[in-house]
Design an enzyme around this catalytic site. Structure first.
Site, PDB file in Angstrom:
ATOM      1  N   ASP A   9       0.584  -1.075  -0.182  1.00  0.00           N
ATOM      2  CA  ASP A   9       0.214   0.192   0.205  1.00  0.00           C
ATOM      3  C   ASP A   9       0.693   1.849  -0.228  1.00  0.00           C
ATOM      4  O   ASP A   9       1.932   1.583   0.664  1.00  0.00           O
ATOM      5  CB  ASP A   9      -1.118  -0.042   0.650  1.00  0.00           C
ATOM      6  CG  ASP A   9      -1.701   1.016   2.028  1.00  0.00           C
ATOM      7  OD1 ASP A   9      -2.726   1.432  -0.028  1.00  0.00           O
ATOM      8  OD2 ASP A   9      -1.763   1.851   2.378  1.00  0.00           O
ATOM      9  N   ASP A  11      -0.349   4.352   1.074  1.00  0.00           N
ATOM     10  CA  ASP A  11      -0.629   5.794   1.758  1.00  0.00           C
ATOM     11  C   ASP A  11      -0.518   5.345   3.410  1.00  0.00           C
ATOM     12  O   ASP A  11      -0.861   4.233   2.957  1.00  0.00           O
ATOM     13  CB  ASP A  11      -1.712   6.577   1.477  1.00  0.00           C
ATOM     14  CG  ASP A  11      -2.008   7.637   0.601  1.00  0.00           C
ATOM     15  OD1 ASP A  11      -0.966   8.818   0.369  1.00  0.00           O
ATOM     16  OD2 ASP A  11      -2.511   7.093  -0.491  1.00  0.00           O
ATOM     17  N   GLY A  46      -7.441   4.660   3.578  1.00  0.00           N
ATOM     18  CA  GLY A  46      -7.202   3.395   3.218  1.00  0.00           C
ATOM     19  C   GLY A  46      -9.110   3.329   2.136  1.00  0.00           C
ATOM     20  O   GLY A  46      -8.644   2.742   1.117  1.00  0.00           O
ATOM     21  N   SER A 116      -5.463   4.950  -3.723  1.00  0.00           N
ATOM     22  CA  SER A 116      -5.024   6.486  -4.041  1.00  0.00           C
ATOM     23  C   SER A 116      -5.346   7.012  -6.108  1.00  0.00           C
ATOM     24  O   SER A 116      -4.414   5.348  -6.638  1.00  0.00           O
ATOM     25  CB  SER A 116      -3.800   7.124  -3.474  1.00  0.00           C
ATOM     26  OG  SER A 116      -3.816   8.346  -4.796  1.00  0.00           O
ATOM     27  N   ASN A 118      -3.325   9.304  -6.781  1.00  0.00           N
ATOM     28  CA  ASN A 118      -2.451   9.958  -6.934  1.00  0.00           C
ATOM     29  C   ASN A 118      -1.608   9.437  -7.025  1.00  0.00           C
ATOM     30  O   ASN A 118      -0.610  10.074  -6.933  1.00  0.00           O
ATOM     31  CB  ASN A 118      -2.556  11.592  -6.033  1.00  0.00           C
ATOM     32  CG  ASN A 118      -3.917  11.860  -6.181  1.00  0.00           C
ATOM     33  OD1 ASN A 118      -3.984  12.624  -7.371  1.00  0.00           O
ATOM     34  ND2 ASN A 118      -4.813  11.856  -5.378  1.00  0.00           N
TER      35      ASN A 118
HETATM   36  C1  G6P Z   1      -5.408   6.253   0.359  1.00  0.00           C
HETATM   37  C2  G6P Z   1      -5.652   6.458   1.053  1.00  0.00           C
HETATM   38  C3  G6P Z   1      -6.840   7.336   1.784  1.00  0.00           C
HETATM   39  C4  G6P Z   1      -7.262   8.242   0.169  1.00  0.00           C
HETATM   40  C5  G6P Z   1      -7.034   7.284  -1.077  1.00  0.00           C
HETATM   41  C6  G6P Z   1      -6.993   7.868  -1.968  1.00  0.00           C
HETATM   42  O1  G6P Z   1      -5.909   4.779   0.651  1.00  0.00           O
HETATM   43  O2  G6P Z   1      -4.981   5.642   2.867  1.00  0.00           O
HETATM   44  O3  G6P Z   1      -6.826   8.557   2.643  1.00  0.00           O
HETATM   45  O4  G6P Z   1      -8.278   8.898   0.221  1.00  0.00           O
HETATM   46  O5  G6P Z   1      -5.716   6.375  -0.913  1.00  0.00           O
HETATM   47  O6  G6P Z   1      -6.507   8.823  -3.052  1.00  0.00           O
HETATM   48  P1  G6P Z   1      -7.070   9.765  -3.194  1.00  0.00           P
HETATM   49  O7  G6P Z   1      -5.406  10.470  -4.149  1.00  0.00           O
HETATM   50  O8  G6P Z   1      -7.085   8.740  -5.125  1.00  0.00           O
HETATM   51  O9  G6P Z   1      -7.563  10.884  -3.331  1.00  0.00           O
HETATM   52 MG    MG Z   2      -2.492   3.105   3.560  1.00  0.00          MG
END
Ligand code: G6P
Ligand code: MG
Length: 217
Positions: A9, A11, A46, A116, A118
């Site tokens: 993972d 983040d 997550g 994510s 991003n």
């Molecule tokens: C990860 C983080 C989340 C976040 C998700 C989507 O799982 O732990 O907190 O909301 O990614 O991220 P994004 O960058 O697509 O908004």
């Molecule tokens: Mg995470």
């Protein structure tokens, strides 16, 4: 069990982006007229972007239509990206890069499995994209963790059976996804929150492939 692949993972495992997600979500909450706390933010780990917004709206007791939700999710992301685009390789969490480099030397296959959208931007900012054989991110899947889709797709792209994969996760939903994918799971954080993982470590300091092999036996 022979470990042939590791899926990380992003983040909370490789980098602490939760603090930037928090600042950006708190700003949205303030604009809507309520306080969003760090304790509330724990619930977003997550969880996908849209689901995060829905949790935030639940906290504030606010109901919005789909169009308004999409507008706010995009607004939050634009704000979040301002922080992400300033990230540097110094923000990689301690020793995780050494651990990944050790895996590469041992010819273990390595993937990112992150909700994510991003993820690529973050990996580029951290200058570690070359360490991964594949990246499965929020743009490649339709089902969010705890659904196993992200990790199964990772194993598939690496051409390694799920039973030979280990997942590294900091969020309960991610651990559930790993279990549902029939993979072993190492939780990063405290055992109270991550009780379902096969093994929980506070971080990658003093961790090694050999140690992991012993502990997962
Ligand atoms: C990860 C983080 C989340 C976040 C998700 C989507 O799982 O732990 O907190 O909301 O990614 O991220 P994004 O960058 O697509 O908004
Ligand atoms: Mg995470």
């Amino acid at each position: 069990m022979e470990i042939k692949a590791c899926i990380f993972d992003l983040d909370g495992v490789i980098v602490d982006t939760a603090k930037y997600h928090f600042i950006a979500w708190r700003e949205i909450a303030r604009e809507l007229g309520f306080e969003f706390t760090e304790a509330h933010n724990e619930r977003l780990k997550g969880v996908s972007r849209m689901r995060s917004l829905e949790i935030l709206l639940e906290v504030g007791g606010i109901v919005l239509d789909q169009k308004a939700k999409e507008f706010l999710a995009e607004k939050k992301n634009n704000d979040y990206l301002k922080y992400v685009l300033q990230m540097t390789p110094d923000e990689i969490l301690p020793r995780v890069k050494d651990f990944i480099e050790e895996l590469r030397q041992l010819q273990i296959m390595i993937a990112i499995g992150s909700a994510s959208k991003n993820a690529m931007t973050i990996l580029n900012r951290l200058q570690i994209i070359h360490l991964f054989d594949t990246v499965v991110d929020g743009n490649k899947v339709t089902k969010a963790k705890p659904d196993p889709e992200i990790f199964l797709k990772g194993a598939h792209e690496l051409i390694i059976p799920p039973a030979n994969c280990v997942v590294f996760e900091d969020a309960e939903a991610g651990i559930e996804a790993a279990i549902a994918a029939n993979m072993k799971c190492v939780g990063i954080g405290s055992p109270q929150n991550l009780a379902k993982a096969n093994l929980v470590i506070p971080g990658f300091e003093k961790f090694s492939f050999h140690k992991m092999n012993e502990l997962l036996k």
